[in-house]
Design an enzyme around this catalytic site. Structure first.
Site, PDB file in Angstrom:
ATOM      1  N   TRP A 176       0.860  -1.178   0.000  1.00 23.13           N
ATOM      2  CA  TRP A 176       0.000   0.000   0.000  1.00 23.13           C
ATOM      3  C   TRP A 176       0.902   1.236   0.000  1.00 23.13           C
ATOM      4  CZ3 TRP A 176      -0.271   3.925   3.791  1.00 23.13           C
ATOM      5  CH2 TRP A 176      -1.129   4.977   3.404  1.00 23.13           C
TER       6      TRP A 176
ATOM      7  N   GLU B 120      -2.773  -2.783  -2.995  1.00 28.05           N
ATOM      8  CA  GLU B 120      -3.969  -2.279  -2.299  1.00 28.05           C
ATOM      9  C   GLU B 120      -4.431  -0.925  -2.839  1.00 28.05           C
ATOM     10  OE1 GLU B 120      -3.452  -2.096   1.925  1.00 28.05           O
ATOM     11  OE2 GLU B 120      -5.509  -1.439   2.302  1.00 28.05           O
TER      12      GLU B 120
ATOM     13  N   LYS C 280      -7.035   2.462  -3.112  1.00 27.87           N
ATOM     14  CA  LYS C 280      -7.629   3.369  -2.132  1.00 27.87           C
ATOM     15  C   LYS C 280      -8.282   4.555  -2.840  1.00 27.87           C
ATOM     16  CE  LYS C 280      -6.564   5.525   2.280  1.00 27.87           C
ATOM     17  NZ  LYS C 280      -5.713   5.513   3.450  1.00 27.87           N
TER      18      LYS C 280
ATOM     19  N   ASP D 167      -9.742  -3.098   0.685  1.00 27.35           N
ATOM     20  CA  ASP D 167      -9.877  -2.678   2.082  1.00 27.35           C
ATOM     21  C   ASP D 167     -11.261  -2.073   2.243  1.00 27.35           C
ATOM     22  OD1 ASP D 167      -9.832  -0.728   4.324  1.00 27.35           O
ATOM     23  OD2 ASP D 167      -7.719  -1.257   4.502  1.00 27.35           O
TER      24      ASP D 167
ATOM     25  N   HIS E  11     -11.725   1.701   1.905  1.00 26.15           N
ATOM     26  CA  HIS E  11     -11.084   2.403   0.786  1.00 26.15           C
ATOM     27  C   HIS E  11     -12.003   2.726  -0.384  1.00 26.15           C
ATOM     28  CE1 HIS E  11      -6.669   1.362   1.994  1.00 26.15           C
ATOM     29  NE2 HIS E  11      -7.387   1.862   2.982  1.00 26.15           N
TER      30      HIS E  11
ATOM     31  N   HIS F 194      -8.831  -6.550   3.294  1.00 25.02           N
ATOM     32  CA  HIS F 194      -8.478  -5.871   4.534  1.00 25.02           C
ATOM     33  C   HIS F 194      -9.776  -5.578   5.260  1.00 25.02           C
ATOM     34  CE1 HIS F 194      -4.088  -4.299   4.243  1.00 25.02           C
ATOM     35  NE2 HIS F 194      -4.176  -5.607   4.267  1.00 25.02           N
TER      36      HIS F 194
ATOM     37  N   ASP G 171     -12.120   6.584   6.249  1.00 27.61           N
ATOM     38  CA  ASP G 171     -11.291   5.388   6.434  1.00 27.61           C
ATOM     39  C   ASP G 171     -10.683   5.419   7.830  1.00 27.61           C
ATOM     40  OD1 ASP G 171      -9.783   3.106   5.844  1.00 27.61           O
ATOM     41  OD2 ASP G 171      -8.103   4.276   5.091  1.00 27.61           O
TER      42      ASP G 171
ATOM     43  N   ASP H 104     -10.596   3.206  10.271  1.00 28.14           N
ATOM     44  CA  ASP H 104      -9.997   1.993  10.821  1.00 28.14           C
ATOM     45  C   ASP H 104     -10.435   1.687  12.249  1.00 28.14           C
ATOM     46  OD1 ASP H 104      -8.042   1.048   8.608  1.00 28.14           O
ATOM     47  OD2 ASP H 104      -7.645   3.189   8.782  1.00 28.14           O
TER      48      ASP H 104
ATOM     49  N   ASP I 233      -7.373  -4.987   9.320  1.00 33.16           N
ATOM     50  CA  ASP I 233      -6.675  -3.709   9.220  1.00 33.16           C
ATOM     51  C   ASP I 233      -7.461  -2.647   9.988  1.00 33.16           C
ATOM     52  OD1 ASP I 233      -5.064  -1.621   8.618  1.00 33.16           O
ATOM     53  OD2 ASP I 233      -5.545  -1.531   6.475  1.00 33.16           O
TER      54      ASP I 233
HETATM   55  C1  RNT Z   1      -3.943   2.326   4.504  1.00 33.54           C
HETATM   56  C2  RNT Z   1      -4.068   0.894   4.175  1.00 33.54           C
HETATM   57  C3  RNT Z   1      -2.970   0.003   4.676  1.00 33.54           C
HETATM   58  C4  RNT Z   1      -2.549   0.295   6.086  1.00 33.54           C
HETATM   59  C5  RNT Z   1      -1.611  -0.720   6.685  1.00 33.54           C
HETATM   60  C6  RNT Z   1      -0.941  -0.198   7.908  1.00 33.54           C
HETATM   61  O1  RNT Z   1      -5.056   3.056   4.208  1.00 33.54           O
HETATM   62  O2  RNT Z   1      -5.302   0.420   4.582  1.00 33.54           O
HETATM   63  O3  RNT Z   1      -3.346  -1.316   4.511  1.00 33.54           O
HETATM   64  O4  RNT Z   1      -3.640   0.439   6.943  1.00 33.54           O
HETATM   65  O5  RNT Z   1      -0.745  -1.174   5.748  1.00 33.54           O
HETATM   66 ZN    ZN Z   2      -5.628  -1.684   4.344  1.00 38.33          ZN
END
Ligand code: RNT
Ligand code: ZN
Length: 420
Positions: A186, A227, A229, A260, A263, A287, A295, A297, A327
């Protein structure tokens, strides 16, 4: 909860599921085949151990300052051990390059297996697999906001070298552990405001990725994932590695795409992407996260997006490799509790999906009886899945119900609260 009550509740649940054509024993046997890759970075808010007091920068942010975060590799391992002891089944660990064991500073373009052998040995002693991530953030050479797509060829070369080394390390990890190491890339690359020559950055990213991937590795040792986004903090207007970008690159270069849950546009469903993407790829990395308005998390919960995603994993995963990694990084609560909550919620989602009375619902769908399909899906929600879950936990020798909460609190009192 007494195990006698759990057994009795399970026996009744088993009967009820059997009436809908669902074999709970089969569902539980299947649940064991879904390893969850535990992201190392919830333990310390994505700081890493590259330097003392390394700081997270690069489009992602952990918010909160709850006491007790892991300050070094030994503390992180202590936390992972506790987490693993509260999870039914065998899982994996997922580390980032900045979590190596650095006796002295080694820059990203110079890391070798030396910094990661300890992790392999640790995973071997725990009987678990290990996944890996290149780290292209929290570094002065990412300060322009760009890494692999930067306009400066020297910056690009630095990061290409980093990724190459991470791939070699991943291959060695997979080889030593006898379990494919999933290596994820990423990058934070993007811009805060309107960018005119977006194509130039994307062209640079294609060229850099081509160089990163020059070396082929045995897929039983390592596989690459890229990955996508939508946006990041400080990259609101332009993100180089968009979904279309990586979908195009991944499908034409045989690299799996990482989806993810945080994302995409807020109303876009990652669950719905599974059956589309798998028409064109045998491998997919997820993810699993919980975006709240952005985003963010947040810790994964058993909410609708997770239920829908795990349903799709189960419904269309046959013959495919869907890799499930977590994640999230909530720094505002007990971090060990955050982990256990998130993994258990993901496993519960999978169990619910495995217990779905699929045949009956599918029959209604195929007969064109959409009311019946809807009603069956609704009634399935009230089936006694909790009884099956508790039974599974007991059989796997981990706490059932909410017993693990006290375990986490005790660990906090005895270990986490002493980290000052
Ligand atoms: C960031 C991505 C990525 C990170 C990790 C730490 O937006 O989601 O995967 O969260 O690699
Ligand atoms: Zn991620």
């Amino acid at each position: 909860m007494s195990s006698d009550r759990i057994e009795r509740a399970y026996a009744l649940a088993k009967e009820q599921y059997a009436e809908c054509g669902v074999d709970t024993e089969k569902a539980l046997a299947a649940l064991k085949t879904y390893p969850i890759s535990l992201h190392c970075w919830q333990a310390d808010d994505v700081g890493g151990f590259e330097r003392p007091d390394s700081e997270l920068t690069g489009g992602i942010q952990a918010t909160g300052n709850y006491p007790g975060k892991a300050r070094n590799v030994a503390e992180a391992r202590q936390d992972y051990d506790r987490v693993l002891s509260l999870l039914p089944g065998t899982h994996r660990l997922n580390i980032h390059a900045l979590y190596g064991e650095f006796k002295s500073f080694v820059d990203r373009d110079a890391i070798t297996m030396d910094q990661f052998q300890g992790w392999v040995d640790w995973c071997k002693s725990r009987g678990i697999g290990l996944d890996f991530n290149s780290t292209l953030f929290s570094h002065p050479k990412a300060s322009s906001g760009f890494t692999l797509s930067d306009k400066d060829p020297e910056i690009r070369a630095f990061w290409v070298e980093h990724v190459k080394r991470c791939r070699a390390i991943s291959a060695e990890i997979g080889k030593q552990l006898g379990s494919t190491c999933i290596h994820n890339i990423w990058i934070p690359d993007g811009a805060k405001d309107i960018t005119v020559d977006r194509a130039a950055y994307r062209k640079n990213l294609v060229d850099s990725l081509d160089r990163c991937f020059e070396q082929d590795y045995d897929p039983s040792h390592m596989k690459d994932a890229i990955e996508s986004k939508l946006f990041g903090i400080g990259a609101e207007s332009f993100t180089v590695g968009s979904n279309e970008f990586y979908l195009g690159y991944g499908l034409t270069h045989k690299k799996m795409v990482t989806f993810d849950m945080g994302h995409f546009h807020p109303t876009e469903s990652v669950a719905d992407k599974v059956s589309s993407y798998l028409q064109f790829s045998d491998d997919m990395l997820l993810h699993v996260s919980r975006p709240v308005r952005w985003d963010s998390d947040h810790v994964v919960l058993l909410d609708d997006p997770i239920r829908e995603l795990t349903q799709e994993i189960v419904r269309c995963g046959a013959g495919k490799n869907i890799y499930i990694a977590l994640d999230f990084f909530d720094a505002s609560i007990n971090r060990v509790g955050a982990y256990v909550t998130g993994v258990r919620a993901t496993l519960q989602g999978l169990l619910l999906a495995l217990l779905e009375p699929r045949k009956t619902i599918l029959d209604a769908e195929e007969a064109g009886n959409n009311f019946k399909r809807m009603a069956l899906l609704e009634t399935a929600k009230a089936m006694p899945f909790g009884a099956v879950w508790d039974y599974y936990c007991e059989k796997m020798n981990v706490p059932s119900g909410g017993q693990w909460i006290n375990d986490v609190l005790q660990y906090e009192a005895e270990v986490l609260s002493k980290r000052k």
